[in-house]
Structure formats: structure tokens, C-alpha cells
Design an enzyme around this catalytic site. Structure first.
Site, PDB file in Angstrom:
ATOM      1  N   GLN A  76      -0.029  -0.826   7.605  1.00  0.00           N
ATOM      2  CA  GLN A  76      -0.607  -0.349   6.348  1.00  0.00           C
ATOM      3  C   GLN A  76      -1.330  -1.491   5.648  1.00  0.00           C
ATOM      4  O   GLN A  76      -2.483  -1.757   5.942  1.00  0.00           O
ATOM      5  CB  GLN A  76       0.492   0.283   5.486  1.00  0.00           C
ATOM      6  CG  GLN A  76       1.096   1.515   6.142  1.00  0.00           C
ATOM      7  CD  GLN A  76       2.162   2.188   5.292  1.00  0.00           C
ATOM      8  OE1 GLN A  76       2.661   1.640   4.317  1.00  0.00           O
ATOM      9  NE2 GLN A  76       2.532   3.398   5.664  1.00  0.00           N
ATOM     10  N   ASP A  77      -0.653  -2.172   4.733  1.00  0.00           N
ATOM     11  CA  ASP A  77      -1.269  -3.351   4.123  1.00  0.00           C
ATOM     12  C   ASP A  77      -0.314  -4.532   4.286  1.00  0.00           C
ATOM     13  O   ASP A  77       0.840  -4.351   4.675  1.00  0.00           O
ATOM     14  CB  ASP A  77      -1.652  -3.111   2.663  1.00  0.00           C
ATOM     15  CG  ASP A  77      -0.472  -2.832   1.752  1.00  0.00           C
ATOM     16  OD1 ASP A  77       0.621  -2.507   2.265  1.00  0.00           O
ATOM     17  OD2 ASP A  77      -0.631  -2.934   0.529  1.00  0.00           O
ATOM     18  N   PRO A  78      -0.760  -5.755   4.029  1.00  0.00           N
ATOM     19  CA  PRO A  78       0.090  -6.923   4.259  1.00  0.00           C
ATOM     20  C   PRO A  78       1.341  -6.910   3.385  1.00  0.00           C
ATOM     21  O   PRO A  78       1.377  -6.296   2.320  1.00  0.00           O
ATOM     22  CB  PRO A  78      -0.828  -8.098   3.885  1.00  0.00           C
ATOM     23  CG  PRO A  78      -2.219  -7.571   4.004  1.00  0.00           C
ATOM     24  CD  PRO A  78      -2.122  -6.132   3.595  1.00  0.00           C
TER      25      PRO A  78
END
Length: 236
Positions: A76-78
Site C-alpha cells: 500500500q504505502d510506506p
């Protein structure tokens, strides 16, 4: 920055983007979304703490050249915590505490193949042709999904699309809703690729189908059928 080009990226970012990927993605840099994304990122890095560091934003592309991609694991995102994100989806640098999602990934790996990992850096997976790609490549510290909807999704769509169109027999591993959304690109493709999908390995979703998915053995089964080397999932 009205006519943004790749040359206007911060030098550290530009150095992290290999020539093979730069060539494949060259059309993206002049598009309006990219111009707006560059403006946004320049301001974010100036005014806030953003992860990963600029020289790690393209670590996934640097670690796995375009023509060597065999598997794509979409995140997804960091991670938004200090020192966690280093540009590879689900991975953390050496010495960092394992995040809950990665703990669950390793739990499933042990159940599936009997392999135990205790360190969180997945660099050796990337070196074997696994593109560890997040849907969004940056995040503001302590604020998950804070850089969603700013343009990264279009950029990573372009990465996935290029792989679909220019390569064959790639295994796409889609964990979670954001990754499955990108699967729409695959469903419209006539090219030969494999797709493995499950809920996200986060504690909130892992019991809904990630545990028991056996994706690690399935990946090696598919690679073996293609006469390609199987992945060594054991981390050094």
C-alpha cells in the site's frame, strides 16, 4: 515547475531510477499528474518529515531491473514510523523491529514452507526478481495514507501496465484492497501472467484469508512450471 521532466527530480531520486526503468517510464514525466506530484513532494519534504528518505523512494526499481522482474508483490504505502520505510514494500532496514504485517507474512511463510525469518530486510527477495512495489511511494511521518491520491497511484499503474504489456509470465501477488484495485489492469490484459490475491497481512485482515493462502509455495510452483529458478525465501 510547469514543464517538469525527470531532470528536475532531486538528484538523489534520479540516481535511484535505473536506466532500464527510466526508459520504460519516460512518457510519465511530462504528464500533468507528475508535474503536480513533483510540486507536492518538493513542498512535503521541505515542510514535513517524509518517509522514506529521498534516496530510497525508488529502491524497489533500483533493486529489481525491468527485465529481471519475475514476481510483483504489491503493498500500500510506506511504513509511517521513523526508520521503517526504505523503499521496498513490507520490508524494513536491518536492525528495525518487525512491523505487524511483516510478522504475519513470516508466520504464513513458516506455515506454508517451514521457513523461519527473524530479520525484516527483504532485499534478498528483491535481488531474486521480486519487485516489492508499494502503490504509493511516500508518506508523511505518522500519517498513514497521507500521500494517497497525489499521483503516485498513476505512476505505479504505469509500472504495472508496462510489465503487463512488455513482459510475459510474471506472477502478481496482490495483498489487500489497494493491490486488488490494480488487478483491474490485469483483468483487462490478454497477456500471460499469473495472479495470486488475498486479504492484507495486517492484523486487522490477515485472519480473513491471508493466513492459509500458501502464496509462497504457489509462487515457487508456478516458477518451476515455467522452468525458472524458484525463490529462496530464507533471508540471510
Amino acid at each position: 515547475m510547469q514543464n517538469a521532466t525527470i531532470d528536475q527530480l532531486p538528484v538523489s531520486w534520479q540516481e535511484q531510477l535505473p536506466l532500464c526503468w527510466r526508459e520504460q517510464l519516460k512518457e510519465e514525466w511530462s504528464k500533468p499528474y507528475m508535474q503536480q506530484l513533483l510540486i507536492f513532494l518538493k513542498q512535503e519534504y521541505k515542510e514535513h518529515t517524509v518517509y522514506p528518505e529521498e534516496n530510497c523512494v525508488f529502491s524497489a526499481l533500483r533493486s529489481t531491473p525491468f527485465d529481471q522482474v519475475r514476481v510483483v508483490i504489491l503493498g500500500q504505502d510506506p511504513y509511517p514510523g521513523k526508520g521503517q520505510a526504505h523503499g521496498l514494500s513490507f520490508s524494513v532496514p536491518e536492525g528495525q523491529r518487525l512491523p505487524p504485517s511483516l510478522i504475519n507474512i513470516f508466520r504464513e511463510l513458516k506455515t506454508d514452507l517451514g521457513i523461519e525469518n527473524h530479520k525484516g530486510c527483504l532485499q534478498s527477495w528483491a535481488n531474486q526478481g521480486i519487485l516489492l512495489l508499494n502503490t504509493v511511494l511516500t508518506v508523511r511521518a505518522g500519517e498513514p495514507f497521507s500521500h494517497a491520491g497525489k499521483g503516485w497511484e498513476l505512476f505505479t499503474d504505469a509500472i504495472v501496465t508496462k510489465l503487463i504489456q512488455e513482459r510475459t509470465h510474471i506472477i502478481f501477488v496482490l495483498w489487500g484492497a489497494a493491490a486488488r484495485k490494480k488487478c483491474e489492469l490485469l483483468f483487462n490484459s490478454k497477456h500471460q501472467h499469473a495472479v495470486l490475491s488475498s486479504p492484507h497481512p495486517s492484523p486487522l485482515a490477515a485472519h480473513r484469508g491471508f493466513f492459509g493462502c500458501s502464496h509462497f509455495s504457489k509462487i515457487n510452483y508456478l516458477l518451476n512450471k515455467l522452468n525458472k529458478p524458484m525463490i529462496n525465501w530464507k533471508l540471510p
